[in-house]
Design a protein around this motif. Structure first.
Motif, PDB file in Angstrom:
ATOM      1  N   PHE A 101       0.145   5.118   1.128  1.00 16.54           N
ATOM      2  CA  PHE A 101      -0.823   5.839   1.952  1.00 16.54           C
ATOM      3  C   PHE A 101      -0.745   7.343   1.745  1.00 16.54           C
ATOM      4  CE2 PHE A 101      -2.624   2.771   4.924  1.00 16.54           C
ATOM      5  CZ  PHE A 101      -1.736   1.719   4.858  1.00 16.54           C
ATOM      6  N   LEU A 151       5.982   1.819   3.372  1.00 11.57           N
ATOM      7  CA  LEU A 151       6.471   0.438   3.390  1.00 11.57           C
ATOM      8  C   LEU A 151       7.996   0.402   3.468  1.00 11.57           C
ATOM      9  CD1 LEU A 151       5.769  -2.611   3.071  1.00 11.57           C
ATOM     10  CD2 LEU A 151       6.223  -2.302   0.632  1.00 11.57           C
ATOM     11  N   LEU A 153       0.804  -1.215   0.000  1.00 10.90           N
ATOM     12  CA  LEU A 153       0.000   0.000   0.000  1.00 10.90           C
ATOM     13  C   LEU A 153       0.840   1.270   0.000  1.00 10.90           C
ATOM     14  CD1 LEU A 153      -2.573  -1.146   2.688  1.00 10.90           C
ATOM     15  CD2 LEU A 153      -3.022  -0.892   0.259  1.00 10.90           C
ATOM     16  N   TYR A 186       4.612  -7.467   6.449  1.00 15.03           N
ATOM     17  CA  TYR A 186       5.097  -6.153   6.050  1.00 15.03           C
ATOM     18  C   TYR A 186       5.560  -5.378   7.282  1.00 15.03           C
ATOM     19  CZ  TYR A 186       1.694  -7.186   2.265  1.00 15.03           C
ATOM     20  OH  TYR A 186       0.956  -7.776   1.266  1.00 15.03           O
ATOM     21  N   PRO A 201       1.719   5.806   6.669  1.00 15.50           N
ATOM     22  CA  PRO A 201       2.716   4.737   6.740  1.00 15.50           C
ATOM     23  C   PRO A 201       3.444   4.557   5.411  1.00 15.50           C
ATOM     24  CG  PRO A 201       0.634   4.028   7.697  1.00 15.50           C
ATOM     25  CD  PRO A 201       0.363   5.323   6.997  1.00 15.50           C
ATOM     26  N   GLN A 223       8.753  -6.102   2.640  1.00 15.08           N
ATOM     27  CA  GLN A 223       7.694  -7.091   2.503  1.00 15.08           C
ATOM     28  C   GLN A 223       8.322  -8.473   2.394  1.00 15.08           C
ATOM     29  OE1 GLN A 223       5.227  -6.608  -0.975  1.00 15.08           O
ATOM     30  NE2 GLN A 223       4.158  -8.549  -0.676  1.00 15.08           N
ATOM     31  N   TYR A 273       6.034  -1.315   8.127  1.00 17.48           N
ATOM     32  CA  TYR A 273       5.814   0.062   7.686  1.00 17.48           C
ATOM     33  C   TYR A 273       6.393   1.013   8.730  1.00 17.48           C
ATOM     34  CZ  TYR A 273       2.408  -1.149   4.013  1.00 17.48           C
ATOM     35  OH  TYR A 273       1.791  -1.629   2.884  1.00 17.48           O
TER      36      TYR A 273
END
Lengths: 113, 115
Positions: free
Chosen positions: A103, B45, A101, B33, B43, B48, B35
């Protein structure tokens, strides 16, 4: 790169007022779009999502429609409650099926009785 | 079902010290994940994992950050040495398989303050 822009907060409303939190995105391809909510002291929770153009996500009285022509995914609720006070995050997931994701910065909502 | 567990909840360290965070994902979730959420931002990343392999670590500052997921279950994220700008909430999330319809479940995060 992919990005999400949300309206600046904080937003303060009275109970039963109408809520709109604007969200626009920049992405290549056809991303999936999400709204996450973070209540005080809790982790992020998925509120709703839409995976293709013109889809409407809805949950707990909140709605958002995936508008490809305006690259937008605005969050709306017809009548907010004190319990809706939280931080709301718009997010996208790039084409390819990954839930990785990107954000927005988040919008803090406070609802007063 | 039990949620994503993270510890510690809070950590305060001085710059140049090292710190480690731990995450236990939901049982059976293959994708994990990490973050970083800096105050006032969404957030971002860091890394992963799919089982015990790294899928994406393109935004991990590898000169000071490291992460591992031994045996494809728990994960640790380490910072050594820490800088002031590392002050943030570190969120762990997991999903069943990292695919489109496999929602992310987030832990409550570890709030790091570097002084």
């Amino acid at each position: 790169g992919d990005s999400v822009t949300q309206m600046e907060g904080p937003v303060t409303l009275s109970e039963e007022a109408f809520l709109t939190i604007n969200c626009t995105y920049t992405a290549t391809g056809y991303p999936s779009l999400f709204w996450y909510v973070q209540y005080p002291g809790e982790g992020l929770q998925l509120l709703l999502k839409a995976t293709k153009a013109d889809d409407k996500g809805s949950n707990k009285g909140f709605e958002a429609t995936y508008r490809k022509e305006t690259t937008s995914f605005h969050l709306e609720k017809g009548s907010v409650q004190v319990s809706d006070s939280a931080v709301y995050f718009c997010a996208l997931s790039a084409q390819g099926g990954s839930e990785k994701l990107v954000f927005g910065k988040g919008t803090k909502l406070t609802v007063n009785p | 079902e039990a949620g994503v567990a993270q510890s510690p909840r809070y950590k305060i360290i001085e710059k140049r010290q090292s710190v480690a965070f731990w995450c236990n994902p939901i049982s059976g979730h293959a994708t994990l994940y990490w973050y970083q959420q800096i105050l006032g931002q969404g957030p971002k990343l860091l890394i992963q994992f799919q089982n015990n392999g790294v899928v994406d670590d393109s935004q991990l500052p590898k000169d000071r950050f490291s992460a591992e997921r031994l045996k494809g279950v728990d994960s640790t994220l380490k910072i050594q040495p820490a800088k002031l700008e590392d002050s943030a909430v570190y969120l762990c999330a997991s999903s069943l398989d990292g695919r489109m319809n496999s929602p992310l479940h987030f832990g409550n995060g570890t709030r790091l303050t570097v002084t």
